[in-house]
Scaffold this active site. Sequence first.
Site, PDB file in Angstrom:
ATOM      1  N   GLY A  11      86.964  45.961  47.765  1.00 45.12           N
ATOM      2  CA  GLY A  11      85.861  45.158  48.157  1.00 45.12           C
ATOM      3  C   GLY A  11      84.500  45.244  48.766  1.00 45.12           C
ATOM      4  CE1 TYR A  12      77.498  45.056  49.395  1.00 42.74           C
ATOM      5  CE2 TYR A  12      77.533  42.649  48.770  1.00 42.74           C
ATOM      6  CZ  TYR A  12      76.821  44.032  49.253  1.00 42.74           C
ATOM      7  OH  TYR A  12      75.674  44.076  49.889  1.00 42.74           O
ATOM      8  CG  ASP A  32      90.996  45.341  46.915  1.00 39.53           C
ATOM      9  OD1 ASP A  32      91.844  44.634  46.394  1.00 39.53           O
ATOM     10  OD2 ASP A  32      90.383  45.254  47.366  1.00 39.53           O
ATOM     11  CG  ASN A  33      94.755  41.965  43.598  1.00 34.73           C
ATOM     12  OD1 ASN A  33      93.957  42.574  43.077  1.00 34.73           O
ATOM     13  ND2 ASN A  33      95.481  40.993  42.985  1.00 34.73           N
ATOM     14  CG  ASP A  59      98.335  39.131  43.347  1.00 35.15           C
ATOM     15  OD1 ASP A  59      98.522  39.250  43.723  1.00 35.15           O
ATOM     16  OD2 ASP A  59      98.185  39.819  41.934  1.00 35.15           O
ATOM     17  CB  SER A 126      80.942  30.883  52.109  1.00 35.67           C
ATOM     18  OG  SER A 126      79.740  31.029  51.416  1.00 35.67           O
ATOM     19  CE1 TYR A 151      84.491  32.102  46.883  1.00 36.40           C
ATOM     20  CE2 TYR A 151      82.135  31.398  47.159  1.00 36.40           C
ATOM     21  CZ  TYR A 151      83.072  31.744  47.330  1.00 36.40           C
ATOM     22  OH  TYR A 151      82.313  33.029  48.922  1.00 36.40           O
ATOM     23  CE  LYS A 155      85.967  32.533  50.638  1.00 34.96           C
ATOM     24  NZ  LYS A 155      86.769  33.032  51.140  1.00 34.96           N
ATOM     25  CG  ASN A 181      72.637  34.484  50.462  1.00 37.63           C
ATOM     26  OD1 ASN A 181      73.221  32.985  51.199  1.00 37.63           O
ATOM     27  ND2 ASN A 181      72.211  34.582  49.227  1.00 37.63           N
ATOM     28  CG  ASN A 201      75.924  37.088  44.279  1.00 34.36           C
ATOM     29  OD1 ASN A 201      76.659  37.523  43.814  1.00 34.36           O
ATOM     30  ND2 ASN A 201      75.955  36.138  44.653  1.00 34.36           N
ATOM     31  NE  ARG A 297      73.144  29.911  40.693  1.00 35.04           N
ATOM     32  CZ  ARG A 297      73.022  31.702  40.543  1.00 35.04           C
ATOM     33  NH1 ARG A 297      73.095  32.181  40.335  1.00 35.04           N
ATOM     34  NH2 ARG A 297      72.704  31.500  42.283  1.00 35.04           N
TER      35      ARG A 297
HETATM   36  N1  UFG Z   1      68.587  33.752  41.677  1.00 29.06           N
HETATM   37  C1  UFG Z   1      67.531  34.227  40.641  1.00 29.06           C
HETATM   38  N2  UFG Z   1      68.012  34.660  39.881  1.00 29.06           N
HETATM   39  C2  UFG Z   1      69.374  34.924  39.414  1.00 29.06           C
HETATM   40  C3  UFG Z   1      69.848  35.332  41.046  1.00 29.06           C
HETATM   41  C4  UFG Z   1      69.792  34.375  42.004  1.00 29.06           C
HETATM   42  O1  UFG Z   1      66.059  33.121  40.851  1.00 29.06           O
HETATM   43  O2  UFG Z   1      69.554  36.091  38.747  1.00 29.06           O
HETATM   44  C5  UFG Z   1      68.475  33.325  43.239  1.00 29.06           C
HETATM   45  C6  UFG Z   1      69.407  31.989  43.480  1.00 29.06           C
HETATM   46  O3  UFG Z   1      68.902  30.705  42.283  1.00 29.06           O
HETATM   47  C7  UFG Z   1      69.263  32.129  44.582  1.00 29.06           C
HETATM   48  C8  UFG Z   1      68.449  33.088  45.158  1.00 29.06           C
HETATM   49  O4  UFG Z   1      68.237  33.657  43.846  1.00 29.06           O
HETATM   50  O5  UFG Z   1      67.629  30.560  45.140  1.00 29.06           O
HETATM   51  C9  UFG Z   1      69.954  33.970  45.358  1.00 29.06           C
HETATM   52  O6  UFG Z   1      71.509  33.516  44.442  1.00 29.06           O
HETATM   53  P1  UFG Z   1      72.552  34.472  44.793  1.00 29.06           P
HETATM   54  O7  UFG Z   1      73.417  33.897  43.848  1.00 29.06           O
HETATM   55  O8  UFG Z   1      72.347  35.773  45.559  1.00 29.06           O
HETATM   56  O9  UFG Z   1      73.192  33.588  46.114  1.00 29.06           O
HETATM   57  P2  UFG Z   1      73.836  32.391  46.578  1.00 29.06           P
HETATM   58  O10 UFG Z   1      72.950  31.295  47.331  1.00 29.06           O
HETATM   59  O11 UFG Z   1      73.867  31.160  45.401  1.00 29.06           O
HETATM   60  O12 UFG Z   1      75.403  32.116  46.645  1.00 29.06           O
HETATM   61  C10 UFG Z   1      76.037  31.986  48.207  1.00 29.06           C
HETATM   62  C11 UFG Z   1      77.297  33.128  47.975  1.00 29.06           C
HETATM   63  C12 UFG Z   1      77.904  32.245  47.125  1.00 29.06           C
HETATM   64  C13 UFG Z   1      78.029  30.711  48.084  1.00 29.06           C
HETATM   65  C14 UFG Z   1      76.761  30.406  47.882  1.00 29.06           C
HETATM   66  C15 UFG Z   1      77.121  28.971  47.735  1.00 29.06           C
HETATM   67  O13 UFG Z   1      76.933  34.298  47.499  1.00 29.06           O
HETATM   68  O14 UFG Z   1      78.893  33.004  47.724  1.00 29.06           O
HETATM   69  O15 UFG Z   1      75.884  30.732  47.570  1.00 29.06           O
HETATM   70  O16 UFG Z   1      75.837  28.165  47.394  1.00 29.06           O
HETATM   71  F1  UFG Z   1      79.114  30.314  47.610  1.00 29.06           F
END
Ligand code: UFG
Length: 344
Positions: A11-12, A32-33, A59, A126, A151, A155, A181, A201, A297
Amino acid sequence: MATVLVTGGTGYIGSHTVVELQEAGFEVVIIDNFSNSNREVLDGIASITGKKPMFEEVDLRDRKATYGVFEKYPGIGAIVHFAAFKAVGESVEKPLAYYENNLLSLIHLLEAMKRYGVNNFLFSSSCTVYGEPEQLPVTEDAPVKKASSPYGNTKQISEEILQDAMVPNPEFRVICLRYFNPIGAHPSAKIGELPVGIPNNLVPFITQTAIGIRDQLNVFGDDYNTPDGSAIRDYINVVDLARAHVAAIGRLLDGKQRSPFEVFNLGTGKGLSVFEIIHAFEKVTGVKIRYRVTNRREGDVEQVWADTGLANRELDWKAEKHIEETLLSAWNWEKFLHAKKSTG
Ligand code: UFG
């Protein structure tokens, strides 16, 4: 050097950690699966390190198959457990699949540890456990909030399972790493993130917009109580993150823990807004990102960044890479994927 079992090692974050472990001299066995990765990642790893890691397609929900790996590799000294489903939105749609996969995998690994005498465990957690924090930067002592998604709940529950499992197994040693992040890719552009479908993301969405796969980026809200109105996160380079795992494995194997169960935040200690990320990406790549502002969101927190003092001191580790270098690595990886697709 000890053998380290890395679950989710294609994975990543897993693949970057395998590279850093191999480069530090560890033997690595990957389980990994391919539920969210593919076999080619193994070639990517080998082309960086010159050594293909040992690999078992298993798995972890299959207890017997999981035990089989421990029987085949009796020298396993520590486990790094990445393998898990990780999409927040999908977890709301399929909560039981998330609980089944993420929790059963962990339970089977803990049972195997007991059975095969493996005591060292590094868990991929996380910052989501902090929810919307009351104080910034967030320290490891900040209260764990009610999870906003299944999710996130997996954790939290996993961290609890680990603590409970240690009571009757005082020989167990555990470190939970709470990631902020993770972004970017290996500087060689031979491994990186492989989002399936539309990326959730921010950074993969930006790179896919820049290369023309997506029309425009949606910025989820510009009415937050932050300097430019967009939400703030602590973006950490995935290679820096991977190196923290090597430090944590060393701490476990060398018996350097202050207590048998430890938690560390892994971030840079600095928060950046969505607009700051867009502008830094444009500056370093010279590519303009088309975007529009949409509603917030659901489930997003306003701002969160890490107090990394504990990890800096205890793991003797620090995030070193600058955001521009990190975004450039993400862009180089996107270009590599694009070139590969174009040449078939
Ligand atoms: N964002 C946008 N547009 C997009 C995608 C994200 O504006 O298309 C913004 C989000 O609203 C956020 C920021 O970019 O403000 C980061 O978003 P990500 O989805 O990249 O990351 P998150 O902080 O939402 O996600 C992280 C971890 C997850 C965890 C989550 C909990 O990646 O594992 O925080 O809130 F579950």
